[in-house]
Scaffold this active site. Structure first.
Site, PDB file in Angstrom:
ATOM      1  N   SER A  64       0.832  -1.209   0.000  1.00  0.00           N
ATOM      2  CA  SER A  64       0.000   0.000   0.000  1.00  0.00           C
ATOM      3  C   SER A  64       0.860   1.248   0.000  1.00  0.00           C
ATOM      4  O   SER A  64       2.034   1.210   0.360  1.00  0.00           O
ATOM      5  CB  SER A  64      -0.864   0.047   1.258  1.00  0.00           C
ATOM      6  N   SER A  65       0.237   2.371  -0.359  1.00  0.00           N
ATOM      7  CA  SER A  65       0.979   3.640  -0.344  1.00  0.00           C
ATOM      8  C   SER A  65       1.347   3.975   1.113  1.00  0.00           C
ATOM      9  O   SER A  65       0.663   3.552   2.051  1.00  0.00           O
ATOM     10  CB  SER A  65       0.120   4.757  -0.924  1.00  0.00           C
TER      11      SER A  65
END
Ligand code: SAH
Length: 214
Positions: A64-65
């Protein structure tokens, strides 16, 4: 300049961007500032490790970011009961390392055997001693190390698995990307005396949570 020099500058910028985007918890910001993200990436993607993107980690999965990682971690933190946490979806191990500096003990479950093995050996080589890597189906949780103060799911289920709720301590909380009719919402769930309380937090996009091990 080599990647090490680049990464410390990039890491500082990443932390500054997290603050600008509303991550306020000092514990999360300090912890993320001590963990180099590129270590968890394939060599070809290391130059992009500090961008605000989800990135491929092999096996059709993504990390994920940094913003989502920070936001979910922030939602798990409470003033007390920070001893024992369960992560569903080990992936490349980045989130597990952050949790290991905030919680006393981390159990992390992955269903893809080669990814589990790769990350387990990376975590060992990095010297993390309070992380137990488990090969298994996250829908079952991991009762042996529970009950947990907190559970974080980093793959998206379409129901909140009962077994996971049953492994939460009283007042335990869970953060998960729930798929509702094809769109994902980040939820914070709390196991209170009055029952399970659910709060919708944000729109998100995670890989699906799949049943069974491979
Ligand atoms: N937290 C990870 C993000 C990994 S992406 C990181 O920091 O890199 C989500 C991961 O969840 C993938 O590795 C995927 O294989 C795993 N996953 C999906 N369904 C699962 C299940 N039922 N049990 C355990 N892991 C699962």
């Amino acid at each position: 300049m080599n990647i090490k020099d680049i990464s410390s500058e990039e890491l500082k910028k990443m932390i500054a961007s997290l603050k600008m985007r509303g991550i306020t918890n000092d514990h999360v910001l300090e912890t993320m500032s001590t963990i180099q993200r590129h270590i968890f990436m394939e060599p070809a993607l290391r130059g992009r490790a500090y961008d605000f993107d989800a990135l491929p980690i092999g096996f059709n999965q993504t990390i994920s970011s940094p913003y989502i990682v920070a936001k979910m971690t922030q939602l798990l933190i409470e003033a007390d009961n920070m001893k024992n946490v369960l992560e569903i979806g080990t992936g490349c191990g980045y989130q597990a390392c952050i949790l290991s500096k905030i919680f006393g003990r981390v159990t992390t479950v992955e269903r893809i055997k080669p990814l589990y093995l790769k990350t387990k050996s990376l975590l060992k080589s990095l010297g993390y001693k309070n992380i137990s890597s488990i090969y298994g189906d996250g829908f079952d949780g991991y009762k042996l190390n529970g009950p947990y103060d907190a559970i974080i799911m980093t793959a998206s289920p379409s129901i909140i698995p009962d077994k996971l709720i049953s492994q939460l301590k009283p007042n335990g909380r869970m953060v998960l990307p729930l798929n509702i009719n094809g769109s994902q919402k980040l939820y914070r769930v709390k196991n209170t005396k009055k029952g399970i309380l659910k709060k919708e937090v944000d729109d998100v996009l995670f890989v699906p949570m799949l049943e069974g091990i491979i």
